[in-house]
Scaffold this motif. Structure first.
Motif, PDB file in Angstrom:
ATOM      1  N   UNK A 268       0.798  -1.304  -0.037  1.00 28.30           N
ATOM      2  CA  UNK A 268      -0.080   0.243  -0.018  1.00 28.30           C
ATOM      3  C   UNK A 268       0.889   1.234  -0.155  1.00 28.30           C
ATOM      4  N   UNK A 269       0.744   2.128  -0.884  1.00 27.56           N
ATOM      5  CA  UNK A 269       1.286   3.449  -1.042  1.00 27.56           C
ATOM      6  C   UNK A 269       0.544   4.399  -0.673  1.00 27.56           C
ATOM      7  N   UNK A 270       0.716   5.450   0.056  1.00 24.98           N
ATOM      8  CA  UNK A 270      -0.124   6.736   0.217  1.00 24.98           C
ATOM      9  C   UNK A 270       0.517   7.713  -0.488  1.00 24.98           C
ATOM     10  N   UNK A 271       0.040   8.227  -1.768  1.00 27.49           N
ATOM     11  CA  UNK A 271       0.797   9.119  -2.566  1.00 27.49           C
ATOM     12  C   UNK A 271      -0.176  10.310  -2.509  1.00 27.49           C
ATOM     13  N   UNK A 272       0.648  11.324  -2.218  1.00 24.08           N
ATOM     14  CA  UNK A 272       0.250  12.918  -2.089  1.00 24.08           C
ATOM     15  C   UNK A 272       1.474  13.899  -1.388  1.00 24.08           C
ATOM     16  N   UNK A 273       0.796  15.019  -1.575  1.00 23.66           N
ATOM     17  CA  UNK A 273       1.622  16.217  -0.974  1.00 23.66           C
ATOM     18  C   UNK A 273       1.552  16.910   0.070  1.00 23.66           C
TER      19      UNK A 273
ATOM     20  N   UNK B 148       1.172  14.798   3.185  1.00 24.87           N
ATOM     21  CA  UNK B 148       1.109  13.954   4.392  1.00 24.87           C
ATOM     22  C   UNK B 148       1.357  14.601   5.724  1.00 24.87           C
TER      23      UNK B 148
ATOM     24  N   UNK C  88       3.572   2.410   2.735  1.00 28.32           N
ATOM     25  CA  UNK C  88       4.713   3.285   2.409  1.00 28.32           C
ATOM     26  C   UNK C  88       4.136   4.806   1.907  1.00 28.32           C
TER      27      UNK C  88
ATOM     28  N   UNK D 232       4.479   8.124   0.329  1.00 26.45           N
ATOM     29  CA  UNK D 232       5.091   8.867  -0.761  1.00 26.45           C
ATOM     30  C   UNK D 232       4.793  10.206  -1.064  1.00 26.45           C
TER      31      UNK D 232
END
Ligand SMILES: [Fe+2]
Ligand SMILES: [Fe+2]
Lengths: 258, 91
Positions: A233-238, A240, B88, B90
């Motif tokens: 699982x990746x939490x992608x964003x600006x 965080x 994770x 990012x």
């Protein structure tokens, strides 16, 4: 804006595996907005194996988006395989994309299986015998379609989904001699031609989880034998929460070969 | 392992290894690309990860069947499929 992406590749399903992933998949709605499958869903690409994939990955509470892998082509039943997957509600990408409305924004996913060819300075060239030219043209066309799909999507966050690798970084662990069969730099170039936030691939069973394209896009190899769990699982964003910024294992960058 | 099994008629080890490697992928009962064949002193050892115990057994059975004169052992694992315990970030 944070979008939560779950991903796994190379599950190589057949009857003997059905049910193994399901308990973990049932937890997806709590931790992810979407599940990406990075190809090699089956062992031989038969319609019967595709039905196993439909059973395992169909009817989940999050959207499922996939590309096919080389194994899914083995029995030349791609149209049947795609139909079984689509009937189960799974979106199959090949040179196109999809935009999903997530809580954190519109997530655009462009996908292509990709192909081998090798990496800068150590790659096959469009030259010589017809077989060689056909090989490299397959590489180029696949990458061109990925680039076009990425650039066409209107979204807040862009993700590239492939089976073959766009970078050598995530192949570390594989024999150097087979890198040209594991991916191509043209895929990386396509990913860098758009404002891509994350690139996810599979295929390299003995590879490494983390890498970066020459343009700085994060790449993750999510092949099941590499991640050794049902999905990552990746939490992608600006935006965080800074308290949460701690990469798994604390080994932020693992780029021993590039 | 040396070329001494079955007298002078045995193929050189490199060819046996190449054939096993191809069998692992091309035999429909196996179809694995992630298995490595490593030469130890007196045997070939198969390493890698597969999706089920059935596949692990089938690999050793098929390879031993095809190369009855070669001593082969397997150290193949079955990949865990539990939910992740960490995510994770990012940024
Ligand atoms: Fe695979
Ligand atoms: Fe593959």
């Amino acid at each position: 804006m944070v979008i939560r992406i779950a991903a796994v590749g190379d599950v190589h399903l057949d009857e003997d595996v059905v049910g193994r992933f399901r308990p973990a998949l049932e937890e997806l709605p709590e931790c992810a907005d979407v599940l990406l499958l990075a190809g090699d869903l089956t062992r031989h690409g038969t319609e019967a194996e595709a039905r196993c994939v439909a059973q395992e990955f169909g009817g989940l509470a999050v959207p499922v988006v996939t590309v096919l892998g080389n194994h899914d082509h083995q029995c030349d039943q791609v149209p049947q395989v795609v139909k079984v997957l689509e009937d189960a509600g799974i979106t199959v990408l090949e040179g196109d994309g999809v935009v999903l409305d997530c809580a954190g924004g519109r997530l655009g996913i462009a996908g292509v299986k990709g192909f081998g060819g090798g990496f800068a300075g150590r790659c096959a060239s469009d030259f010589g015998e017809p077989e060689m030219k056909a090989f490299v043209r397959t590489t180029n066309e696949s990458a061109d379609r990925l680039g076009a799909a990425l650039r066409s999507l209107d979204c807040d966050m862009l993700v590239a989904l492939t089976h073959y690798s766009p970078v050598p970084d995530t192949l570390v662990g594989e024999p150097l001699e087979i890198y040209p069969f594991l991916g191509s730099y043209q895929l990386g170039q396509a990913i860098d031609s758009a404002p891509t936030a994350l690139a996810v691939h599979g295929h390299a069973h003995a590879g490494t989880e983390r890498g970066t394209t020459p343009g700085g896009v994060r790449v993750r190899n999510v092949a099941h034998p590499v991640i050794k769990q049902a999905y990552s699982v990746f939490h992608v964003g600006d935006q965080l929460d800074t308290d949460q910024v701690s990469p798994i294992g604390g080994s932020g960058s693992q780029r021993s070969w590039s | 392992m040396t070329n001494d099994q079955a007298g002078g008629a045995a193929p050189p080890d490199e060819y046996v290894e190449a054939e096993i490697q191809r069998l692992l992928t091309e035999d429909p009962a196996v179809a694995e690309q992630g298995i490595t064949v490593i030469r130890r002193e007196d045997a070939l050892v198969l390493y890698g990860e597969v999706e089920s115990p059935h596949r692990r057994e089938e690999i050793l059975r098929r390879v031993s069947e095809r190369f009855p004169d070669v001593s082969i052992t397997s150290d193949i694992g079955v990949i865990r499929a539990q939910a992740p315990t960490e995510i994770e970030q990012l940024p």
